[in-house]
Scaffold this motif. Structure first.
Motif, PDB file in Angstrom:
ATOM      1  N   GLN A  10       0.836  -1.218   0.000  1.00 52.70           N
ATOM      2  CA  GLN A  10       0.000   0.000   0.000  1.00 52.70           C
ATOM      3  C   GLN A  10       0.860   1.253   0.000  1.00 52.70           C
ATOM      4  O   GLN A  10       0.645   2.179  -0.780  1.00 52.70           O
ATOM      5  N   ALA A  11       1.838   1.276   0.934  1.00 50.24           N
ATOM      6  CA  ALA A  11       2.629   2.494   1.104  1.00 50.24           C
ATOM      7  C   ALA A  11       3.493   2.749  -0.129  1.00 50.24           C
ATOM      8  O   ALA A  11       3.504   3.847  -0.688  1.00 50.24           O
ATOM      9  N   GLU A  12       4.196   1.709  -0.571  1.00 46.55           N
ATOM     10  CA  GLU A  12       5.108   1.894  -1.700  1.00 46.55           C
ATOM     11  C   GLU A  12       4.333   2.041  -3.006  1.00 46.55           C
ATOM     12  O   GLU A  12       4.775   2.750  -3.913  1.00 46.55           O
ATOM     13  N   GLY A  13       3.174   1.383  -3.072  1.00 43.32           N
ATOM     14  CA  GLY A  13       2.307   1.571  -4.234  1.00 43.32           C
ATOM     15  C   GLY A  13       1.870   3.029  -4.341  1.00 43.32           C
ATOM     16  O   GLY A  13       1.801   3.602  -5.426  1.00 43.32           O
ATOM     17  N   ALA A  14       1.576   3.645  -3.200  1.00 34.61           N
ATOM     18  CA  ALA A  14       1.068   5.018  -3.203  1.00 34.61           C
ATOM     19  C   ALA A  14       2.178   6.047  -3.443  1.00 34.61           C
ATOM     20  O   ALA A  14       1.966   7.036  -4.133  1.00 34.61           O
ATOM     21  N   THR A  15       3.366   5.813  -2.870  1.00 33.04           N
ATOM     22  CA  THR A  15       4.411   6.860  -2.928  1.00 33.04           C
ATOM     23  C   THR A  15       5.504   6.556  -3.952  1.00 33.04           C
ATOM     24  O   THR A  15       6.224   7.460  -4.363  1.00 33.04           O
ATOM     25  N   GLY A  16       5.707   5.295  -4.285  1.00 35.71           N
ATOM     26  CA  GLY A  16       6.830   4.920  -5.149  1.00 35.71           C
ATOM     27  C   GLY A  16       8.172   4.983  -4.427  1.00 35.71           C
ATOM     28  O   GLY A  16       9.226   4.838  -5.037  1.00 35.71           O
ATOM     29  N   LYS A  17       8.118   5.208  -3.094  1.00 33.94           N
ATOM     30  CA  LYS A  17       9.364   5.282  -2.309  1.00 33.94           C
ATOM     31  C   LYS A  17       9.448   4.119  -1.339  1.00 33.94           C
ATOM     32  O   LYS A  17       8.409   3.555  -0.973  1.00 33.94           O
ATOM     33  N   PRO A  18      10.666   3.796  -0.888  1.00 31.33           N
ATOM     34  CA  PRO A  18      10.751   2.750   0.146  1.00 31.33           C
ATOM     35  C   PRO A  18       9.985   3.201   1.391  1.00 31.33           C
ATOM     36  O   PRO A  18      10.076   4.358   1.783  1.00 31.33           O
ATOM     37  N   PHE A  19       9.250   2.281   2.001  1.00 28.62           N
ATOM     38  CA  PHE A  19       8.397   2.605   3.145  1.00 28.62           C
ATOM     39  C   PHE A  19       9.201   2.588   4.441  1.00 28.62           C
ATOM     40  O   PHE A  19       9.278   3.569   5.164  1.00 28.62           O
ATOM     41  N   VAL A  20       9.852   1.432   4.714  1.00 27.88           N
ATOM     42  CA  VAL A  20      10.539   1.231   5.987  1.00 27.88           C
ATOM     43  C   VAL A  20      11.934   0.702   5.712  1.00 27.88           C
ATOM     44  O   VAL A  20      12.123  -0.128   4.828  1.00 27.88           O
ATOM     45  N   ARG A  21      12.926   1.176   6.470  1.00 28.02           N
ATOM     46  CA  ARG A  21      14.299   0.737   6.247  1.00 28.02           C
ATOM     47  C   ARG A  21      14.617  -0.550   7.002  1.00 28.02           C
ATOM     48  O   ARG A  21      15.238  -1.456   6.487  1.00 28.02           O
ATOM     49  N   PHE A  22      14.164  -0.650   8.261  1.00 30.84           N
ATOM     50  CA  PHE A  22      14.421  -1.840   9.076  1.00 30.84           C
ATOM     51  C   PHE A  22      13.096  -2.445   9.550  1.00 30.84           C
ATOM     52  O   PHE A  22      12.312  -1.760  10.194  1.00 30.84           O
ATOM     53  N   TRP A  23      12.900  -3.723   9.246  1.00 33.28           N
ATOM     54  CA  TRP A  23      11.736  -4.454   9.764  1.00 33.28           C
ATOM     55  C   TRP A  23      12.220  -5.415  10.838  1.00 33.28           C
ATOM     56  O   TRP A  23      13.093  -6.254  10.569  1.00 33.28           O
ATOM     57  N   LEU A  24      11.662  -5.297  12.049  1.00 34.47           N
ATOM     58  CA  LEU A  24      12.051  -6.193  13.143  1.00 34.47           C
ATOM     59  C   LEU A  24      10.830  -6.993  13.597  1.00 34.47           C
ATOM     60  O   LEU A  24       9.755  -6.411  13.807  1.00 34.47           O
ATOM     61  N   HIS A  25      11.025  -8.297  13.763  1.00 31.46           N
ATOM     62  CA  HIS A  25       9.905  -9.157  14.163  1.00 31.46           C
ATOM     63  C   HIS A  25      10.249 -10.025  15.360  1.00 31.46           C
ATOM     64  O   HIS A  25      11.309 -10.662  15.379  1.00 31.46           O
ATOM     65  N   GLY A  26       9.349 -10.044  16.335  1.00 38.69           N
ATOM     66  CA  GLY A  26       9.537 -10.848  17.535  1.00 38.69           C
ATOM     67  C   GLY A  26       8.893 -12.213  17.365  1.00 38.69           C
ATOM     68  O   GLY A  26       7.814 -12.325  16.790  1.00 38.69           O
ATOM     69  N   GLU A  27       9.569 -13.230  17.881  1.00 32.77           N
ATOM     70  CA  GLU A  27       9.037 -14.601  17.801  1.00 32.77           C
ATOM     71  C   GLU A  27       7.933 -14.800  18.841  1.00 32.77           C
ATOM     72  O   GLU A  27       7.744 -13.989  19.735  1.00 32.77           O
ATOM     73  N   PHE A  28       7.268 -15.938  18.733  1.00 26.35           N
ATOM     74  CA  PHE A  28       6.108 -16.215  19.574  1.00 26.35           C
ATOM     75  C   PHE A  28       6.458 -16.639  20.982  1.00 26.35           C
ATOM     76  O   PHE A  28       7.478 -17.267  21.229  1.00 26.35           O
ATOM     77  N   LEU A  29       5.527 -16.363  21.852  1.00 30.52           N
ATOM     78  CA  LEU A  29       5.477 -16.988  23.154  1.00 30.52           C
ATOM     79  C   LEU A  29       4.617 -18.238  22.977  1.00 30.52           C
ATOM     80  O   LEU A  29       3.534 -18.167  22.384  1.00 30.52           O
TER      81      LEU A  29
END
Ligand code: AMP
Ligand code: ZN
Length: 457
Positions: free
Chosen positions: A252-271
Motif C-alpha cells: 500500500q505504502a510503496e504503491g502510493a508513494t513509489g518510495k521505500p516505506f521502511v528501512r528496518f523491519w524487526l519481528h519478535g518470535e512467539f510466546l
C-alpha cells in the motif's frame, strides 16, 4: 548498533535516516479482548528496543496504533470484524468494547513499565487519511472494485511479497480459503469493505465507494506515513505479521508513494504455551490479571522474557515464571544492598559487556549475564550501584523501585504465594489457615476478582 532486518534477512548496522532522530512504528493491539502475555512479549521486545536506542543517544519517536475497526476474524478478508464480534459477545456497542479494552491495555503496559508511545493513534480517528490513501492507489490503477469492496491488485505491484522469506522460496503464505467473490488472486486484499446491503454496523463511514469500513492493513500504512513520513527507520511487530499484514502495508505504502516505506523491519518470535503459539482464538491464554492472581508481579514476566532472544521462541509455564520471579528478587536484593553506597564510576568492563549485548540485536540473555557477572565480581559496591542504575534504564525490572513486594520478608512472600496457590486449587481450608497466619504477622488479605490483595495493618 546491530539489528536483524527481516527485509534483508541479515544483521545490519543501524544508522537512522536523520540522526539523532529515529522514527519507529509498532503495530498495536486489536482491542476486542484483553491482550495476553504473548502479545506483551512483543511489546516488551519493542520497549527494550526503544530503551536501547535512547541509551545509545537517539531521540526516538514511537508511534503505536490501536486497531479498533476492520480486523476480521480471518486474515483473508472474510469473517466478522473482531470489534463487532466483541460487541455481540458482551452486549455492548463496538465503540464501548474498543474504549474498555484500550484502557485495559494501557493499564497493563504501564504495569509492565513499557514506555508510553509518543503517538498513540486509533484507526477510527484516521478514516479520512485511509480513504485518501485508497483514492491514491485507485488513481494509480492498483485497485479494483467488487461487490464486497475495494481490493488491492497485487498482480500490479511487482515487488509484492519481498518481506516474506517463505514466499520468496515459492511457498504461498498458508492455504487460505477464499470466498470473496470477484477477487482476482488469493493475496489481493481489502482496502475498503462495504457494509452488506440491509445491514447496519456500529462502525461505518461514507466513502467514494459507499458506506463501509477500512480494511485492517490500510490503517497502519496511513498512520505510519502521517506521523513518521513516507520513508522511516524501523517498523516492528510479531512474526505472524510478516506474510500478510506487513507485506500488505509495504504494498500500500510503496504503491502510493513509489518510495521505500521502511528501512528496518524487526519481528519478535512467539510466546508458546503447551507447544503452540499463545493465541486468543485458540482459547488458552494468560492475561496479566491471571498472573497477578497467582502472586506474580508483571515485571517477573518481563524478566522471563529476557531469558530468550526475541527472535527465538519462548515457552510460558508457571514453573519458568517462578524462576524468573526468583531471579528478579535476587536482582532487587542486590540493588537494595548497594542502594545507599556513594556512587563510584561504573566498572567499564561489565558496562561494556552489557552494552555490547543489548546493541547486538537486543541480546537480553547476554545483557543479564553481564549483570550477574558484575554483581558476583569484587568491584566496589558504589560501582555496582552505578552499573545497575545504568542497566535498569534498559531492563526496567523495577530494581530500585519501592514496591509493595519489597516490604515483605521472603517468608511473608512465601505465605502469600502459598495462599494464592491454595485458592487456585480451591483448597479453602488451607487458604484460610494461611490468611490467619499472615494476619498474625500484621498482613491483611482481601480477595478480589483479580486475585488476593494485601496490606499491612
Ligand atoms: P493483535 O492484538 O492480535 O493484533 O496482536 C498484537 C501483537 O501481538 C502483534 O504484534 C502480534 O504479532 C503479537 N502476538 C500475538 N500473539 C503472540 C504470541 N503468542 N507471542 C508473541 N507475540 C504475539
Ligand atoms: Zn500494523
Amino acid at each position: 548498533m546491530k539489528l536483524f532486518n527481516t527485509l534483508s534477512r541479515s544483521l545490519e548496522e543501524f544508522v537512522p535516516l536523520d540522526p539523532p532522530r529515529v522514527g519507529l512504528y509498532t503495530c498495536g493491539p486489536t482491542v476486542y479482548n484483553f491482550q495476553h502475555v504473548g502479545n506483551y512479549r512483543t511489546y516488551i521486545f519493542e520497549d527494550v528496543l526503544v530503551r536501547t536506542l535512547k541509551t545509545a543517544g537517539y531521540q526516538v519517536r514511537r508511534v503505536m496504533n490501536i486497531t479498533d475497526v476492520g480486523h476480521l476474524t480471518s486474515d483473508s478478508d472474510t469473517g466478522e470484524d473482531k470489534l463487532e464480534l466483541g460487541a455481540k459477545r458482551e452486549g455492548k456497542t463496538a465503540w464501548d468494547i474498543a474504549a474498555f479494552y484500550t484502557e485495559a491495555f494501557l493499564k497493563d503496559i504501564a504495569a509492565l513499565d513499557i514506555l508510553p508511545a509518543d503517538v498513540l493513534c486509533k484507526a477510527t480517528d484516521h478514516i479520512s487519511e485511509q480513504v485518501a490513501m485508497v483514492k491514491k492507489l485507485e488513481a494509480k490503477g492498483l485497485t479494483y472494485t467488487v461487490a464486497d469492496g475495494v481490493y488491492f491488485d497485487t498482480g500490479k505491484f511487482s515487488r509484492y511479497g519481498r518481506l516474506d522469506p517463505a514466499r520468496l522460496k515459492g511457498q504461498k503464505a498458508g492455504a487460505r480459503v477464499d470466498v470473496v467473490e470477484g477477487k482476482k488472486a488469493p493475496e489481493d486484499f481489502a482496502l475498503w469493505k462495504l457494509t452488506p446491503a440491509g445491514q447496519k454496523r456500529h462502525m461505518e463511514w461514507d466513502s467514494p465507494w459507499g458506506r463501509g469500513f477500512p480494511g485492517w492493513h490500510i490503517e497502519c500504512s496511513a498512520m505510519a506515513m502521517k506521523y513518521l513520513g513516507e520513508t522511516f527507520d524501523i517498523h516492528c511487530g510479531g512474526i505472524d505479521h510478516v506474510p500478510i499484514h506487513h507485506t500488505n502495508e509495504i504494498a500500500q505504502a510503496e504503491g502510493a508513494t513509489g518510495k521505500p516505506f521502511v528501512r528496518f523491519w524487526l519481528h519478535g518470535e512467539f510466546l508458546l504455551m503447551n507447544a503452540a503459539k499463545m493465541a486468543k482464538s485458540a482459547g488458552g491464554f494468560v492475561t496479566l490479571a491471571d498472573l497477578k492472581a497467582k502472586g506474580f508481579d508483571p515485571l517477573d514476566y518481563r524478566c522471563h522474557c529476557y531469558t530468550a532472544h526475541y527472535r527465538k521462541q519462548l515457552d510460558f509455564t508457571w514453573e519458568l515464571l517462578d524462576s524468573a520471579k526468583t531471579a528478579r528478587r535476587r536482582l532487587r536484593e542486590a540493588a537494595a544492598a548497594v542502594k545507599g553506597e556513594a556512587l563510584k564510576p561504573a566498572c567499564a568492563e561489565h558496562q561494556k559487556a552489557f552494552r555490547s549485548a543489548v546493541e547486538d540485536d537486543l541480546n537480553m540473555p547476554g545483557a543479564l549475564a553481564a549483570v550477574w557477572d558484575c554483581l558476583r565480581s569484587s568491584v566496589p559496591p558504589g560501582s555496582k550501584r552505578a552499573f545497575l542504575e545504568g542497566a535498569e534504564k534498559v531492563l526496567a525490572l523495577g530494581l530500585f523501585k519501592e514496591e509493595a513486594q519489597a516490604l515483605l520478608s521472603p517468608e511473608e512472600q512465601d505465605l502469600l504465594d502459598r495462599r494464592a496457590a491454595a485458592r487456585s486449587a480451591k483448597d479453602f481450608k488451607l487458604a484460610d489457615q494461611l490468611r490467619k497466619e499472615l494476619e498474625g504477622r500484621g498482613i491483611i488479605i482481601e480477595d478480589t476478582k483479580q486475585g488476593q490483595r494485601w496490606r499491612k495493618k
